[in-house]
Design an enzyme around this catalytic site. Sequence first.
Site, PDB file in Angstrom:
ATOM      1  N   LYS A 189       0.912  -1.409  -0.016  1.00 12.61           N
ATOM      2  CA  LYS A 189       0.051  -0.016  -0.117  1.00 12.61           C
ATOM      3  C   LYS A 189       0.831   1.156  -0.049  1.00 12.61           C
ATOM      4  CE  LYS A 189      -4.014   0.640   1.272  1.00 12.61           C
ATOM      5  NZ  LYS A 189      -5.198   1.082   0.120  1.00 12.61           N
ATOM      6  N   ASP A 222      -5.389  -3.740  -1.788  1.00 15.11           N
ATOM      7  CA  ASP A 222      -6.845  -3.769  -1.822  1.00 15.11           C
ATOM      8  C   ASP A 222      -7.243  -4.058  -3.186  1.00 15.11           C
ATOM      9  OD1 ASP A 222      -5.825  -1.204  -2.831  1.00 15.11           O
ATOM     10  OD2 ASP A 222      -7.553  -0.079  -1.846  1.00 15.11           O
ATOM     11  N   ASP A 246      -1.065 -12.748   4.517  1.00 19.15           N
ATOM     12  CA  ASP A 246      -1.844 -13.654   5.358  1.00 19.15           C
ATOM     13  C   ASP A 246      -3.248 -13.522   4.587  1.00 19.15           C
ATOM     14  OD1 ASP A 246      -2.775 -15.044   7.772  1.00 19.15           O
ATOM     15  OD2 ASP A 246      -3.598 -13.356   8.527  1.00 19.15           O
TER      16      ASP A 246
END
Length: 366
Positions: A189, A222, A246
């Site tokens: 990100k 995302d 994860d």
Amino acid sequence: MIMSKSVLILPGDGIGPEVMAQVRRLLDRIGGFSLSEGLVGGAAYDVHGTPLADDTMAQALKADAVLLGAVGGPKWDSLPFADKPERGLLRLRKDMELFANLRPALVFDALAGASTLKTDLVRGLDLMIVRELTGGVYFGEPRGIEDLPNGERRGINTQVYTTSEIVRVARVAFELARKRDSRVCSVEKANVMESGVLWREEITKLREADYTDVALSHMYADNCAMQLVRAPKQFDVIVTDNLFGDLLSDCAAMLTGSLGMLPSASLGAEDANGSRKALYEPVHGSAPDIAGQDKANPMACILSASMMLRYSFDMAAEADLIDAACQDVLNAGIRTGDIVESGMTPVGTVAMGDAVLAAMDKRSGG
Ligand code: IPM
Ligand code: MG
């Protein structure tokens, strides 16, 4: 190549012991291993008052490879943080310095219809997530829960990465890509996190220095989550940090129809002899709701053992045999409850183990 082939087996909690029992049968059949067994997670806590005894940790450091089942369960949910079953697994990863977690998401032809996504989207899917495993927010300091003067409390975790931590896991991803379709997608990100900016810069530099033959793309985490369910076949190798890895690996796992099918390998750095510390475990958890009922799918654990043969012991032929046997079993319509399709009768854990062994025997002319 390692000659002794010592394997420490840590079945752990929930369905761990049942699925591992099937793996033991298979390793006994192949032969040549020196197997020992220890406790981890809640099972270790119940006996030793800690989710991983020092003695077991020492054994893990000495073994050529560690095979782990699963940890955790409602029985231990209310324990203090440091005693929780998961801490046992996290200590193994940290103390063995297993910084590279390989999580393949492979759709077996026979199971394409078992995915919750449209069959066309997932048929033939073969992607590899390389998750950083010993850094990031899982281990970053400062961390903790503190009392504030105004009576509120504050929970703190720290996302932190250094150049060397990024570069060593990225190398694993680039090397793997070379043996596949030579494409790496790096995920972070960078739009909101400085650690993501660094991640992107270091991986770009590494590629320019050593891996110009591999195509590199970058994606925000995302967007990656969305792309995984929109068009998963666009990916070859995904490399990402501990927390994003994860989440994204659970998402990728489900594309294959069931968490019960997915193996993983966690690898450390190569030593002077070319061998690495390694731990192999199924991606699924301890599934306490079906534990002890002969319902669990042992394939993820069996395929983890196959990864162990491939990556730790240079036994590609035997690993191929196991993978092919699993394929045969699925093609024959033999399924546990998690991957059963209409018109089929689910079989239990032991019967699934029987079927894989029989398929191996058949293929090797036995
Ligand atoms: C995993 C698990 C673990 C993690 C838990 C059990 C600590 O979810 O291996 O993906 O969060 O890494
Ligand atoms: Mg997870």
